[in-house]
Each structure stands twice: as C-alpha cells, then as structure tokens.
Scaffold this motif. Structure first.
Motif, mmCIF file in Angstrom:
data_model
loop_
_atom_site.group_PDB
_atom_site.id
_atom_site.type_symbol
_atom_site.label_atom_id
_atom_site.label_comp_id
_atom_site.label_asym_id
_atom_site.label_seq_id
_atom_site.Cartn_x
_atom_site.Cartn_y
_atom_site.Cartn_z
ATOM 1 N N ILE A 64 -154.819 73.656 -0.316
ATOM 2 C CA ILE A 64 -155.019 73.444 1.122
ATOM 3 C C ILE A 64 -155.204 74.825 1.723
ATOM 4 O O ILE A 64 -154.450 75.747 1.412
ATOM 5 N N PHE A 65 -156.222 74.966 2.580
ATOM 6 C CA PHE A 65 -156.508 76.276 3.161
ATOM 7 C C PHE A 65 -156.657 76.136 4.667
ATOM 8 O O PHE A 65 -157.502 75.385 5.144
ATOM 9 N N PHE A 66 -155.825 76.848 5.419
ATOM 10 C CA PHE A 66 -155.931 76.879 6.878
ATOM 11 C C PHE A 66 -156.727 78.120 7.265
ATOM 12 O O PHE A 66 -156.253 79.247 7.108
ATOM 13 N N GLY A 67 -157.974 77.908 7.751
ATOM 14 C CA GLY A 67 -158.845 79.022 8.115
ATOM 15 C C GLY A 67 -159.219 78.945 9.583
ATOM 16 O O GLY A 67 -158.860 77.999 10.283
ATOM 17 N N GLY A 68 -159.974 79.933 10.044
ATOM 18 C CA GLY A 68 -160.311 79.897 11.458
ATOM 19 C C GLY A 68 -161.359 80.903 11.857
ATOM 20 O O GLY A 68 -162.101 81.381 11.017
ATOM 21 N N GLY A 69 -161.288 81.184 13.138
ATOM 22 C CA GLY A 69 -160.190 81.248 14.058
ATOM 23 C C GLY A 69 -158.993 81.993 13.494
ATOM 24 O O GLY A 69 -159.089 82.736 12.549
ATOM 25 N N THR A 70 -157.870 81.767 14.127
ATOM 26 C CA THR A 70 -156.617 82.400 13.725
ATOM 27 C C THR A 70 -155.546 81.341 13.547
ATOM 28 O O THR A 70 -154.825 81.000 14.495
ATOM 29 N N PRO A 71 -155.438 80.776 12.327
ATOM 30 C CA PRO A 71 -154.499 79.675 12.123
ATOM 31 C C PRO A 71 -153.036 80.071 12.311
ATOM 32 O O PRO A 71 -152.203 79.208 12.542
ATOM 33 N N SER A 72 -152.730 81.395 12.272
ATOM 34 C CA SER A 72 -151.330 81.765 12.518
ATOM 35 C C SER A 72 -150.967 81.589 13.995
ATOM 36 O O SER A 72 -149.821 81.795 14.384
ATOM 37 N N LEU A 73 -151.937 81.158 14.835
ATOM 38 C CA LEU A 73 -151.634 80.783 16.221
ATOM 39 C C LEU A 73 -151.337 79.290 16.337
ATOM 40 O O LEU A 73 -151.037 78.796 17.421
ATOM 41 N N MET A 74 -151.438 78.552 15.232
ATOM 42 C CA MET A 74 -151.068 77.121 15.254
ATOM 43 C C MET A 74 -149.556 77.018 15.416
ATOM 44 O O MET A 74 -148.827 77.948 15.063
ATOM 45 N N GLU A 75 -149.099 75.865 15.893
ATOM 46 C CA GLU A 75 -147.655 75.618 15.859
ATOM 47 C C GLU A 75 -147.277 75.377 14.394
ATOM 48 O O GLU A 75 -147.920 74.561 13.726
ATOM 49 N N PRO A 76 -146.232 76.044 13.884
ATOM 50 C CA PRO A 76 -145.821 75.785 12.499
ATOM 51 C C PRO A 76 -145.554 74.291 12.241
ATOM 52 O O PRO A 76 -145.822 73.790 11.147
ATOM 53 N N GLU A 77 -145.087 73.595 13.272
ATOM 54 C CA GLU A 77 -144.843 72.143 13.149
ATOM 55 C C GLU A 77 -146.149 71.397 12.832
ATOM 56 O O GLU A 77 -146.172 70.460 12.032
ATOM 57 N N THR A 78 -147.247 71.836 13.465
ATOM 58 C CA THR A 78 -148.563 71.231 13.206
ATOM 59 C C THR A 78 -148.941 71.425 11.738
ATOM 60 O O THR A 78 -149.372 70.483 11.063
ATOM 61 N N THR A 79 -148.765 72.642 11.245
ATOM 62 C CA THR A 79 -149.076 72.928 9.833
ATOM 63 C C THR A 79 -148.231 72.060 8.909
ATOM 64 O O THR A 79 -148.738 71.499 7.940
ATOM 65 N N ALA A 80 -146.949 71.948 9.221
ATOM 66 C CA ALA A 80 -146.032 71.154 8.382
ATOM 67 C C ALA A 80 -146.493 69.700 8.313
ATOM 68 O O ALA A 80 -146.542 69.107 7.229
ATOM 69 N N ARG A 81 -146.879 69.153 9.466
ATOM 70 C CA ARG A 81 -147.292 67.743 9.497
ATOM 71 C C ARG A 81 -148.610 67.530 8.740
ATOM 72 O O ARG A 81 -148.797 66.522 8.062
ATOM 73 N N ILE A 82 -149.515 68.502 8.840
ATOM 74 C CA ILE A 82 -150.796 68.400 8.119
ATOM 75 C C ILE A 82 -150.539 68.469 6.606
ATOM 76 O O ILE A 82 -151.098 67.689 5.827
ATOM 77 N N ILE A 83 -149.675 69.401 6.189
ATOM 78 C CA ILE A 83 -149.363 69.549 4.763
ATOM 79 C C ILE A 83 -148.718 68.267 4.228
ATOM 80 O O ILE A 83 -149.100 67.754 3.168
ATOM 81 N N ASP A 84 -147.774 67.715 4.983
ATOM 82 C CA ASP A 84 -147.099 66.476 4.557
ATOM 83 C C ASP A 84 -148.099 65.330 4.442
ATOM 84 O O ASP A 84 -148.047 64.533 3.499
ATOM 85 N N ALA A 85 -149.015 65.247 5.425
ATOM 86 C CA ALA A 85 -150.012 64.161 5.416
ATOM 87 C C ALA A 85 -150.941 64.301 4.205
ATOM 88 O O ALA A 85 -151.283 63.315 3.545
ATOM 89 N N ALA A 86 -151.331 65.539 3.899
ATOM 90 C CA ALA A 86 -152.234 65.766 2.753
ATOM 91 C C ALA A 86 -151.532 65.406 1.446
ATOM 92 O O ALA A 86 -152.123 64.781 0.559
#
Length: 386
Positions: A64-86
C-alpha cells in the motif's frame, strides 16, 4: 497466460492531493487547500476500496502506498482506516509494505508515531537537498537542519526509511554534488531516490525557464557526469542502483515501485490516480477524476472516481512491460515478453546493442547496462521498432 499480479505483485496506490505549498518543479496532481473535510475524504476512499476490491478478489496485496500531494498531512486516523479496509478487502502478504510519503517540516514529523501506530511501516522523506540555499530555490518549507532532524526521527520510529534528493540543481557543480551525496550516503538507512532535476512544462520552473529566468542550470554533459558519480558513490556505500533513480541495499528495494517496474497490477484511488489491472485476461489502464473536489463529488454521487478504463492490446502490453522493466538493473524477462508479444526481440538488434555496450543479453533476460540506462529512450526505440 501469465497473470500480471502473480508475476509482478499487486498493490494499492492512494493519492492524497493536498500540500501546504506548491513546489516550483512539481508536476504532480497537488493542490493547496485552506479547509479539508477529512470525514468526507475518508468515506470516499473506503467506498473506492470497496468498489475495486469486488473486481480483484483473490489477489494477495503486496503493498500500500500513500502518495501525493503530501500524505503526511492526512489525519493518521484516516490512514489507519484505509489500511484496515485494504487488509479486510484482500488477503495480504506477510511482509506487506505500507509506505507514506512525508515532508520533513516539524509539524509533520510530530505525527510520525501516530502514522506508525496506524500501520505505516515505511516512510519516504522528501529531503530534496541538504543545502539551505537550494531548498529555498526549490520552494521547500523546511531547512536542511529540519530535514536532517525529521529524517533521524523517522529512522527511530519506522523500520524502513527512504529519502529523496534532487541533483543537477541551479548553480550546482560536480564537486558540490560529490560533497552533498557523500554526506547523504552516511545518513542513508537502506534506500534512497536520487532524481535529476527536469524542467517540466506547466510548472513554475517551466514557466520561468521559458522566459529565460531560470539561471545556473546544469548542462547535459555535467548532468551525465553527475549521474555517473551518483552510481559510483552509491555503489561504494553498498547502495547500488536497482533502477534508474533508485538505490538500495539488498532486500530494501521499494516493493511498491517494483510492482510498477515488473509490470504487476495496482489499483489507484484518489484524484488523478492511475491503475493497471488485469481482468478476464486483459490488462486495463485506469484513470480517475483529476480535480480533488470533482473526484470527491463523483465518488459521492456515482459511486466511482474512475473516469477511464481502456484495454491494452497485447503489443501495447509488451511495450509497456519493456519500458518499465528496462529501468531496472535486472531488466526484461524474455519469456514474459514473448508471452505478451507473441515473439522475441529481433536478434540482429540485440546483437548490435550488445556490441555497443548498451545491453546485456542472456537466454532468460535482456538488461540495460549503466550506459544503456542513461540512453533509455533511444534504446527503447531500437528494441521496440517494428
């Protein structure tokens, strides 16, 4: 029939389009936004994972790769939920690589622990330069000192860390780059990406260049010398090039990028994300809506951010595989090329290019030499000529 995802791996690319500021050399789909409705964005990403996973059942997720833009500006909670869903959507490899691109401003570095807790196990830090004057010219918001600190912090928190540097910058000569890269390899953990500055049309640098306002750019010969020097210094440091711009010690290569270069399958979600997916024996190229708000609205109203899906012909598939795989030191697997193309490369062309020292040829592989990778476009034209 070779299954692309079994051969090259299967990945999920998540595009986060927002940045604090737009860098003058950047031609990625990135936008500066004052307010972001994080809840709506999360819902849209989860909806897209649900949609693409229904079509790609039974594949094993490599990355899984979070790219951008600047993904370190995402809410960590958002990343966690995306990772769990994947992870719920696909069975995942035991060594699932989860990468996040991060900028080394202190605000973002402060969230590193939260991203690790969310499941991120690899970060790629956009240092870009270790010199303050150059960082200013590149429009970066961090100082060299901040960059080093953020990188040190990342190394303490994540098991795998990479960083990017840009060379052939304004007013940079070979001695400058030698000093900077020598310092960089002492910092490097096990992976670094070293890109030659390219002036892209449609960027701030492109506009300035067109008006003759971008002084001190490196000439082509010096750029080529810098490329050779980069290889030399990285080889000596135990970080050989495994791809044109990427250097790593053994086993530390970016698994996500290897999916692209080995012609695997990857689904792209988020504004402007591209994908390559094999369905029913055909390889499809996919694209999504580019503008962030338009992408979000489209997912909310139509249940899909995808705007294009087109099947590659066997010839296009073979050509694309060759273009990607030749970037790798390991090169093209001939059996796979033959399976896609229906025929091998022309033996006369192979002989000629091998005699010129541009490729190495074995029964199983065709690979570009270091010299060949410098002349990749010309090499591809020759190899893929009808």
């Amino acid at each position: 029939m070779h299954n692309d995802w079994q051969y090259g791996g299967f990945g999920l690319y998540v595009h986060w389009p927002f940045c604090q500021a737009k860098c003058p050399y950047c031609d990625f789909n990135s936008h500066v936004a004052a307010r972001i409705d994080h809840a709506s964005w999360l819902d849209a990403y989860l909806s897209e994972i649900d949609r693409v996973s229904r079509e790609t059942k039974g594949r094993s997720l490599t990355s899984i790769f979070f790219g951008g833009g600047t993904p370190s500006l995402m809410e960590p909670e958002t990343t966690a939920r995306i990772i769990d869903a994947a992870k719920a959507a696909w069975p995942s490899a035991n060594d699932l690589e989860i990468t996040l691109e991060a900028n080394p401003t202190s605000a973002e570095a402060g969230r590193f622990s939260a991203f690790r807790d969310a499941g991120v196990n690899r970060v790629s830090v956009g240092l870009q330069a270790l010199r303050d004057d150059d960082l200013k010219r590149l429009g970066r918001l961090h100082s060299a000192e901040e960059g080093r600190k953020a990188y040190d912090l990342a190394r303490r928190i994540f098991p795998r860390v990479s960083f990017d540097l840009i060379y052939a910058r304004q007013y940079q000569d070979l001695a400058d780059w030698r000093a900077e890269l020598t310092e960089a390899v002492t910092l490097a953990a096990d992976h670094l990406s070293l890109y030659q500055l390219t002036i892209e049309p449609g960027t701030a640098f492109g506009d300035r260049h067109a008006r003759g306002r971008l002084a001190g750019l490196t000439d082509e010969d010096t750029g080529a010398d810098m490329y050779d020097l980069t290889r030399e210094i990285c080889d000596a440091a135990g970080l050989p090039a495994y791809e044109v711009s990427n250097h790593a010690s053994d086993l530390a290569q970016s698994r996500h990028n290897l999916i692209y270069w080995r012609g695997g399958d990857y689904v792209g979600i988020g504004p402007g994300a591209h994908g390559r997916v094999t369905l029913g024996g055909l390889r499809f190229a996919t694209e999504t809506e580019l503008a962030p708000q338009a992408w979000l609205s489209r997912v909310q109203s139509m249940g899909s951010g995808e705007t294009m899906r087109s099947a590659l012909t066997p010839r296009e598939h073979a050509e694309e595989y060759t273009m990607m795989a030749l970037r790798l030191t390991e090169g093209v697997e001939r059996a796979r090329y033959i399976a896609l193309n229906g025929a091998d490369f022309d033996p006369v062309t192979l002989d000629r290019l091998e005699n010129l020292g541009l490729i190495t040829v074995s029964q199983t592989r065709v690979a570009a030499t270091a010299q060949g990778r410098r002349l990749l476009n010309g090499l591809l034209r020759e190899l893929l000529a009808d």
